[in-house]
Enzyme design. Sequence first.
Site, PDB file in Angstrom:
ATOM      1  N   CYS A   2       0.756  -1.213  -0.101  1.00 21.10           N
ATOM      2  CA  CYS A   2       0.009  -0.097   0.215  1.00 21.10           C
ATOM      3  C   CYS A   2       0.925   1.195  -0.120  1.00 21.10           C
ATOM      4  O   CYS A   2       1.849   1.207   0.509  1.00 21.10           O
ATOM      5  CB  CYS A   2      -0.925   0.244   1.215  1.00 21.10           C
ATOM      6  SG  CYS A   2      -2.086  -1.210   1.314  1.00 21.10           S
ATOM      7  N   ARG A  27       3.677  -0.176  -4.809  1.00 23.80           N
ATOM      8  CA  ARG A  27       3.396  -0.751  -3.647  1.00 23.80           C
ATOM      9  C   ARG A  27       2.119  -1.548  -3.467  1.00 23.80           C
ATOM     10  O   ARG A  27       2.116  -2.165  -2.541  1.00 23.80           O
ATOM     11  CB  ARG A  27       3.544   0.350  -2.681  1.00 23.80           C
ATOM     12  CG  ARG A  27       4.880   1.144  -2.611  1.00 23.80           C
ATOM     13  CD  ARG A  27       4.731   2.231  -1.353  1.00 23.80           C
ATOM     14  NE  ARG A  27       4.512   1.619  -0.198  1.00 23.80           N
ATOM     15  CZ  ARG A  27       5.621   1.161   0.465  1.00 23.80           C
ATOM     16  NH1 ARG A  27       6.605   1.706   0.126  1.00 23.80           N
ATOM     17  NH2 ARG A  27       5.465   0.743   1.692  1.00 23.80           N
ATOM     18  N   TRP A  75      -2.675  -2.800  -1.670  1.00 21.12           N
ATOM     19  CA  TRP A  75      -2.496  -4.075  -1.958  1.00 21.12           C
ATOM     20  C   TRP A  75      -3.361  -4.981  -0.748  1.00 21.12           C
ATOM     21  O   TRP A  75      -3.022  -4.830   0.295  1.00 21.12           O
ATOM     22  CB  TRP A  75      -1.149  -4.360  -1.827  1.00 21.12           C
ATOM     23  CG  TRP A  75      -0.901  -5.753  -1.953  1.00 21.12           C
ATOM     24  CD1 TRP A  75      -0.363  -6.293  -3.265  1.00 21.12           C
ATOM     25  CD2 TRP A  75      -0.457  -6.848  -1.235  1.00 21.12           C
ATOM     26  NE1 TRP A  75      -0.106  -7.663  -3.432  1.00 21.12           N
ATOM     27  CE2 TRP A  75      -0.157  -8.059  -2.106  1.00 21.12           C
ATOM     28  CE3 TRP A  75      -0.617  -7.195  -0.013  1.00 21.12           C
ATOM     29  CZ2 TRP A  75       0.076  -9.218  -1.523  1.00 21.12           C
ATOM     30  CZ3 TRP A  75      -0.179  -8.156   0.655  1.00 21.12           C
ATOM     31  CH2 TRP A  75       0.261  -9.176   0.140  1.00 21.12           C
ATOM     32  N   ASN A 101      -1.499   1.935   5.776  1.00 21.33           N
ATOM     33  CA  ASN A 101      -0.490   0.837   5.159  1.00 21.33           C
ATOM     34  C   ASN A 101       0.031   0.165   6.414  1.00 21.33           C
ATOM     35  O   ASN A 101       0.397   0.718   7.359  1.00 21.33           O
ATOM     36  CB  ASN A 101       0.601   1.775   4.370  1.00 21.33           C
ATOM     37  CG  ASN A 101       1.721   0.470   4.124  1.00 21.33           C
ATOM     38  OD1 ASN A 101       1.403  -0.510   3.906  1.00 21.33           O
ATOM     39  ND2 ASN A 101       2.846   1.313   4.083  1.00 21.33           N
ATOM     40  N   GLY A 102      -0.272  -1.287   6.399  1.00 18.97           N
ATOM     41  CA  GLY A 102       0.099  -2.161   7.479  1.00 18.97           C
ATOM     42  C   GLY A 102      -1.124  -2.968   7.789  1.00 18.97           C
ATOM     43  O   GLY A 102      -2.136  -3.286   7.020  1.00 18.97           O
ATOM     44  N   GLU A 506      17.373 -17.232  -9.609  1.00 19.84           N
ATOM     45  CA  GLU A 506      16.626 -15.697  -9.798  1.00 19.84           C
ATOM     46  C   GLU A 506      16.171 -15.718 -11.284  1.00 19.84           C
ATOM     47  O   GLU A 506      15.205 -14.902 -11.358  1.00 19.84           O
ATOM     48  CB  GLU A 506      18.239 -14.881  -9.597  1.00 19.84           C
ATOM     49  CG  GLU A 506      17.906 -13.383  -9.884  1.00 19.84           C
ATOM     50  CD  GLU A 506      16.594 -12.729  -9.192  1.00 19.84           C
ATOM     51  OE1 GLU A 506      16.256 -13.343  -8.152  1.00 19.84           O
ATOM     52  OE2 GLU A 506      16.242 -11.757  -9.714  1.00 19.84           O
ATOM     53  N   LYS A 510      12.316 -14.492 -11.816  1.00 22.96           N
ATOM     54  CA  LYS A 510      11.895 -13.179 -12.774  1.00 22.96           C
ATOM     55  C   LYS A 510      10.917 -13.697 -13.866  1.00 22.96           C
ATOM     56  O   LYS A 510       9.787 -12.977 -14.048  1.00 22.96           O
ATOM     57  CB  LYS A 510      13.281 -12.673 -13.606  1.00 22.96           C
ATOM     58  CG  LYS A 510      14.322 -12.119 -12.843  1.00 22.96           C
ATOM     59  CD  LYS A 510      13.642 -10.620 -12.456  1.00 22.96           C
ATOM     60  CE  LYS A 510      13.105 -10.682 -11.236  1.00 22.96           C
ATOM     61  NZ  LYS A 510      13.955 -10.467 -10.006  1.00 22.96           N
ATOM     62  N   GLU A 513       7.279 -14.192 -12.106  1.00 18.04           N
ATOM     63  CA  GLU A 513       6.684 -13.282 -11.496  1.00 18.04           C
ATOM     64  C   GLU A 513       6.106 -12.435 -12.601  1.00 18.04           C
ATOM     65  O   GLU A 513       5.004 -11.639 -12.188  1.00 18.04           O
ATOM     66  CB  GLU A 513       7.389 -12.420 -10.439  1.00 18.04           C
ATOM     67  CG  GLU A 513       8.585 -11.840 -10.881  1.00 18.04           C
ATOM     68  CD  GLU A 513       9.397 -11.113  -9.405  1.00 18.04           C
ATOM     69  OE1 GLU A 513      10.560 -10.787  -9.786  1.00 18.04           O
ATOM     70  OE2 GLU A 513       8.599 -10.829  -8.486  1.00 18.04           O
ATOM     71  N   HIS A 529      18.927 -36.469  -9.626  1.00 15.57           N
ATOM     72  CA  HIS A 529      17.953 -37.176  -8.513  1.00 15.57           C
ATOM     73  C   HIS A 529      16.642 -36.784  -8.189  1.00 15.57           C
ATOM     74  O   HIS A 529      16.070 -36.951  -7.462  1.00 15.57           O
ATOM     75  CB  HIS A 529      18.778 -36.304  -7.157  1.00 15.57           C
ATOM     76  CG  HIS A 529      20.110 -36.586  -7.184  1.00 15.57           C
ATOM     77  ND1 HIS A 529      20.988 -37.796  -6.857  1.00 15.57           N
ATOM     78  CD2 HIS A 529      21.358 -35.851  -7.376  1.00 15.57           C
ATOM     79  CE1 HIS A 529      22.133 -37.812  -6.743  1.00 15.57           C
ATOM     80  NE2 HIS A 529      22.372 -36.595  -7.155  1.00 15.57           N
ATOM     81  N   LYS A 629       5.809  -4.228  -4.801  1.00 17.13           N
ATOM     82  CA  LYS A 629       7.171  -3.946  -4.505  1.00 17.13           C
ATOM     83  C   LYS A 629       7.592  -4.161  -3.188  1.00 17.13           C
ATOM     84  O   LYS A 629       8.780  -4.783  -3.066  1.00 17.13           O
ATOM     85  CB  LYS A 629       7.322  -2.489  -4.860  1.00 17.13           C
ATOM     86  CG  LYS A 629       8.942  -2.423  -5.147  1.00 17.13           C
ATOM     87  CD  LYS A 629       9.752  -2.716  -6.240  1.00 17.13           C
ATOM     88  CE  LYS A 629      10.950  -2.637  -6.212  1.00 17.13           C
ATOM     89  NZ  LYS A 629      11.582  -3.836  -7.020  1.00 17.13           N
TER      90      LYS A 629
HETATM   91  O1  M6R Z   1      12.776  -5.130  -0.508  1.00 15.32           O
HETATM   92  P1  M6R Z   1      13.141  -6.255  -0.277  1.00 15.32           P
HETATM   93  O2  M6R Z   1      14.379  -6.642  -1.132  1.00 15.32           O
HETATM   94  O3  M6R Z   1      13.624  -7.059   1.054  1.00 15.32           O
HETATM   95  O4  M6R Z   1      12.393  -7.488  -1.340  1.00 15.32           O
HETATM   96  C1  M6R Z   1      12.501  -8.848  -1.054  1.00 15.32           C
HETATM   97  C2  M6R Z   1      11.487  -9.414  -2.020  1.00 15.32           C
HETATM   98  O5  M6R Z   1      10.160  -9.209  -1.832  1.00 15.32           O
HETATM   99  C3  M6R Z   1      11.640  -8.997  -3.682  1.00 15.32           C
HETATM  100  O6  M6R Z   1      13.094  -9.190  -3.973  1.00 15.32           O
HETATM  101  C4  M6R Z   1      10.745  -9.823  -4.443  1.00 15.32           C
HETATM  102  O7  M6R Z   1      10.840 -11.250  -4.488  1.00 15.32           O
HETATM  103  C5  M6R Z   1      10.968  -9.106  -6.005  1.00 15.32           C
HETATM  104  N1  M6R Z   1       9.647  -8.942  -6.436  1.00 15.32           N
HETATM  105  C6  M6R Z   1      11.755  -9.965  -6.892  1.00 15.32           C
HETATM  106  O8  M6R Z   1      11.532  -9.537  -8.225  1.00 15.32           O
END
Ligand code: M6R
Length: 634
Positions: A2, A27, A75, A101-102, A506, A510, A513, A529, A629
């Site tokens: 949020c 956010r 969110w 927010n929270g 990683e 990517k 997501e 395995h 984010k």
């Molecule tokens: O702000 P942060 O680096 O702590 O966030 C951690 C994860 O939420 C963040 O890396 C998330 O996995 C991304 N969307 C990946 O692209």
Amino acid sequence: MCGIFGYTGKKEAQGLVLEGLKHLEYRGYDSSGIAVQNGFDHLAVRKTDGKIKRLEEILKAHPLKGTTAIGHTRWATHGTPSPQNAHPHLDHESQIAVVHNGIIENYFDLKKTLEEEGVRFRSETDTEVIVHLVSKYYKGNLENAVRAALRNLKGTYAVAVIASHEPGKIVAAKCDSPLVLGLGTNESYLASDVSAVLEHTRRVIFLENGDVVSLSGGKFQLTDLAGKPVSRKTNVIDWDVARARKGGFEHFMLKEIFEQPEILSAILKERASGSRIHFEELKISETKLKRIKRITIIACGTAYHAGLTAKYIFEEFTDIPVWVDTSSEFRYRDAKVGPDTLVVAISQSGETADTLAGLREAKKKKALTLSVCNVLGSSLAREAHGVIYTHAGPEIAVASTKAYTAQLTVLYLLAFYFAQIAASGPSKKLAGLLKEFIRVPHLMQNILDRYKRDEGQWRENAHDFNVRYHAQLEKYFNADPEKRKRSPNGFFLYLGRNINYPSALEGALKLKEISYIPAEGYAAGEMKHGPIALIDENPWVICIAPQSRTYDKMISNIQEIRARGGCIIPIVTEKDEAIRRLDPIYVIEIPPVSEIFSPLLVIVPLQLIAYSVAREFGEDIDQPRNLAKSVTVE
Ligand code: M6R
């Protein structure tokens, strides 16, 4: 999760708040709203589900006049995305409006009590209890009412409140969710993230937990929850505003991918001179670092993958053993950390709830703590004993790219710094490494230049993949049920070994997501395995195979996949012959580099693969579904 934005001053507030919310949309983006105060006795609210664009259309058709306003982009945590659950929330008489927010953990009990007192709730949110509490305690002074309401809450919050009887005033407060105050001339701003106010002012105050601030035009008063005045430092932020805008790129993600060489160069320039590494703001002395016997890294998502890579780097260049945990696991197991442990918390936002909780747990156990953060003044940066900023500038796309390579760069330097301390001075080996490291941004730029040159080909490849993918799906769904049971539909496997095993994780993250295509990252040696059972013509297997000490092993792994009909897309060092002979669908080349630095290069095509596939599929690249984010909830 949020985003909150607020304005009070002499200008019309609607447009400013709307623009502010657009900067915060990363956010959360499932609903949004705005409340504007228009003279004494009047509050007007517009809210809707969907993205800010929809709110903008509503406001265009039905504008709100007034010079004090609060806005929110959501969110969802409690209650589905809907106009009723969107913020701002109003009290019964529509005299008080709140954005939040929270998460209010005791909202259920508070709601029950308020209902027994006759309050009727209009939404399913936890937030609505706040506005009814403020209303209950309101006796003509908004600051007192907000403080009284907040004293009832358990959980996390950044809130902003306006009341119809107090024109020109916003009261805001913070506990474990970020809130920044922007100081202008005869005007003030509030935002969840500093990048949202930079267009208007560079002078900001990062609120601390327990702070309550009252804003009226350009004046502000800061107190604690009991009403006692507190003072906070004013910071002057020198970030480049252009960095937070798309700058001609189709998406923020692509822009951020392209910013990487420049960011890496700047970090290296700032932290390495000659054969020496320095971290000015570290705040932890060399003597203390010398006493460290082990390192535990905690992080989530992409930052966790940076942490996993760091383990390989530290263990190669220092004698210190390294453990890496996802923050959410670390905080709930009895991790063996103590005064001889350095706990490194990595986070782009510095606000990730699990990582913050992990850091607090580590501090309780008397560990020395260090945060590696991007967002200046974030909670993690403030709470750790030491901080290293990654200085990647605001990262807007939800899928993290430049923050990842900036984290990696800082972690390489940190490992080299430990080696430097242990050797009590510069060493030849370190000098050689730094010399090569300084060239890495140029090599990265080289990959990006090739992408620009061959963009048409990348688009064609992505289109070709799209066609094959859908043909496969069709074949799958048209197959007789017996066959269908046995044949998985299209997905991606990412394989890497050694220091590029985290790169495989990683790369897969990517793709998942932003394109929603199932993807798994594996250590290539683990295939036999179990996962090799998945191989037929269906998965696309991205093989991360630059020149390295495990290159030959990787070739064997690729051969095993080819022998079972798997389609391979290898990432190799220029002039590689052996893998080309294995009949790949496409080959992606990177310039030659020492194995240790290869994660910084292979990640660029991995990011571009995810980006190209998602673009071809027409997905919402910068704001993928269900994500936000910064994840400030558990
Ligand atoms: O702000 P942060 O680096 O702590 O966030 C951690 C994860 O939420 C963040 O890396 C998330 O996995 C991304 N969307 C990946 O692209």
